[in-house]
Write a protein that holds these residues in place. Sequence first.
Motif, PDB file in Angstrom:
ATOM      1  N   GLN A   4       0.809  -1.113   0.144  1.00 20.70           N
ATOM      2  CA  GLN A   4      -0.009   0.020   0.033  1.00 20.70           C
ATOM      3  C   GLN A   4       0.930   1.387  -0.074  1.00 20.70           C
ATOM      4  O   GLN A   4       0.506   2.396  -0.837  1.00 20.70           O
ATOM      5  CB  GLN A   4      -0.912   0.060   1.258  1.00 20.70           C
ATOM      6  CG  GLN A   4      -2.195  -0.915   1.018  1.00 20.70           C
ATOM      7  CD  GLN A   4      -2.876  -1.204   2.262  1.00 20.70           C
ATOM      8  OE1 GLN A   4      -2.380  -0.995   3.490  1.00 20.70           O
ATOM      9  NE2 GLN A   4      -4.236  -1.510   2.178  1.00 20.70           N
ATOM     10  N   ILE A   5       2.083   1.124   0.614  1.00 21.01           N
ATOM     11  CA  ILE A   5       2.869   2.455   0.840  1.00 21.01           C
ATOM     12  C   ILE A   5       3.445   2.709  -0.516  1.00 21.01           C
ATOM     13  O   ILE A   5       3.408   3.728  -1.210  1.00 21.01           O
ATOM     14  CB  ILE A   5       3.926   2.145   1.757  1.00 21.01           C
ATOM     15  CG1 ILE A   5       3.243   2.330   3.229  1.00 21.01           C
ATOM     16  CG2 ILE A   5       4.934   3.108   1.706  1.00 21.01           C
ATOM     17  CD1 ILE A   5       4.146   1.873   4.429  1.00 21.01           C
ATOM     18  N   HIS A   6       4.020   1.562  -1.187  1.00 20.75           N
ATOM     19  CA  HIS A   6       4.684   1.743  -2.433  1.00 20.75           C
ATOM     20  C   HIS A   6       3.353   2.138  -3.510  1.00 20.75           C
ATOM     21  O   HIS A   6       3.897   3.052  -4.425  1.00 20.75           O
ATOM     22  CB  HIS A   6       5.141   0.291  -3.050  1.00 20.75           C
ATOM     23  CG  HIS A   6       6.670   0.141  -2.268  1.00 20.75           C
ATOM     24  ND1 HIS A   6       7.484   0.658  -2.649  1.00 20.75           N
ATOM     25  CD2 HIS A   6       6.982  -0.794  -1.353  1.00 20.75           C
ATOM     26  CE1 HIS A   6       8.653   0.431  -1.902  1.00 20.75           C
ATOM     27  NE2 HIS A   6       8.142  -0.283  -0.844  1.00 20.75           N
ATOM     28  N   ILE A   7       2.139   1.592  -3.409  1.00 19.65           N
ATOM     29  CA  ILE A   7       1.166   2.220  -4.416  1.00 19.65           C
ATOM     30  C   ILE A   7       0.856   3.537  -4.237  1.00 19.65           C
ATOM     31  O   ILE A   7       0.641   4.447  -5.276  1.00 19.65           O
ATOM     32  CB  ILE A   7       0.245   1.401  -4.271  1.00 19.65           C
ATOM     33  CG1 ILE A   7       0.261  -0.234  -4.722  1.00 19.65           C
ATOM     34  CG2 ILE A   7      -1.204   2.029  -4.931  1.00 19.65           C
ATOM     35  CD1 ILE A   7      -0.827  -1.023  -4.651  1.00 19.65           C
ATOM     36  N   THR A   8       0.964   4.151  -3.057  1.00 19.56           N
ATOM     37  CA  THR A   8       0.613   5.463  -2.711  1.00 19.56           C
ATOM     38  C   THR A   8       1.807   6.179  -3.200  1.00 19.56           C
ATOM     39  O   THR A   8       1.482   7.178  -3.934  1.00 19.56           O
ATOM     40  CB  THR A   8       0.374   5.757  -1.224  1.00 19.56           C
ATOM     41  OG1 THR A   8      -0.409   4.812  -0.659  1.00 19.56           O
ATOM     42  CG2 THR A   8       0.207   7.137  -0.745  1.00 19.56           C
ATOM     43  N   ARG A   9       3.078   5.786  -2.960  1.00 22.30           N
ATOM     44  CA  ARG A   9       4.164   6.670  -3.696  1.00 22.30           C
ATOM     45  C   ARG A   9       4.159   6.592  -5.101  1.00 22.30           C
ATOM     46  O   ARG A   9       4.257   7.704  -5.661  1.00 22.30           O
ATOM     47  CB  ARG A   9       5.708   5.973  -3.266  1.00 22.30           C
ATOM     48  CG  ARG A   9       6.593   6.880  -3.294  1.00 22.30           C
ATOM     49  CD  ARG A   9       7.940   6.143  -4.080  1.00 22.30           C
ATOM     50  NE  ARG A   9       7.617   5.134  -5.471  1.00 22.30           N
ATOM     51  CZ  ARG A   9       7.607   5.422  -6.781  1.00 22.30           C
ATOM     52  NH1 ARG A   9       7.881   7.055  -6.613  1.00 22.30           N
ATOM     53  NH2 ARG A   9       7.460   4.899  -7.583  1.00 22.30           N
ATOM     54  N   HIS A  10       3.658   5.588  -5.743  1.00 26.21           N
ATOM     55  CA  HIS A  10       3.658   5.758  -7.281  1.00 26.21           C
ATOM     56  C   HIS A  10       2.326   6.559  -7.480  1.00 26.21           C
ATOM     57  O   HIS A  10       2.428   7.383  -8.568  1.00 26.21           O
ATOM     58  CB  HIS A  10       3.170   4.381  -7.793  1.00 26.21           C
ATOM     59  CG  HIS A  10       3.459   4.174  -9.214  1.00 26.21           C
ATOM     60  ND1 HIS A  10       4.459   4.101  -9.903  1.00 26.21           N
ATOM     61  CD2 HIS A  10       2.420   4.187 -10.030  1.00 26.21           C
ATOM     62  CE1 HIS A  10       4.396   4.065 -11.198  1.00 26.21           C
ATOM     63  NE2 HIS A  10       3.056   4.213 -11.245  1.00 26.21           N
TER      64      HIS A  10
END
Length: 103
Positions: A4-10
């Motif tokens: 979820q953190i990586h998706i948010t960053r993207h």
Amino acid sequence: MILQIHITRHYFYELIHATGHKSRLNRFESNQALEEYSKEELIAELGASYFCGLTGISQKVIENQAAYIDGWHKRLSSQPEILIEAAKEAQKAVDIISLDELD
């Protein structure tokens, strides 16, 4: 949670790219040279980094972003001022998104 953190960053990264549209900050040209493409990638990653900092995204994501930014900066090492210009454009993009402002 990490995914979820990586998706948010993207998501932040893509939001910054979206501000380059001609109806917003007009950063895109039809035939971008490698230098301009590299600068746009720096802008998007820097802007995403700003948003990660503002929202408290984890340190690991920020470390990955720093490595990515450094990679693009190395490709542009003959013109170090591009990093400063990219940081300025990234801040404008963040301002448009977070404050809904246009200069």
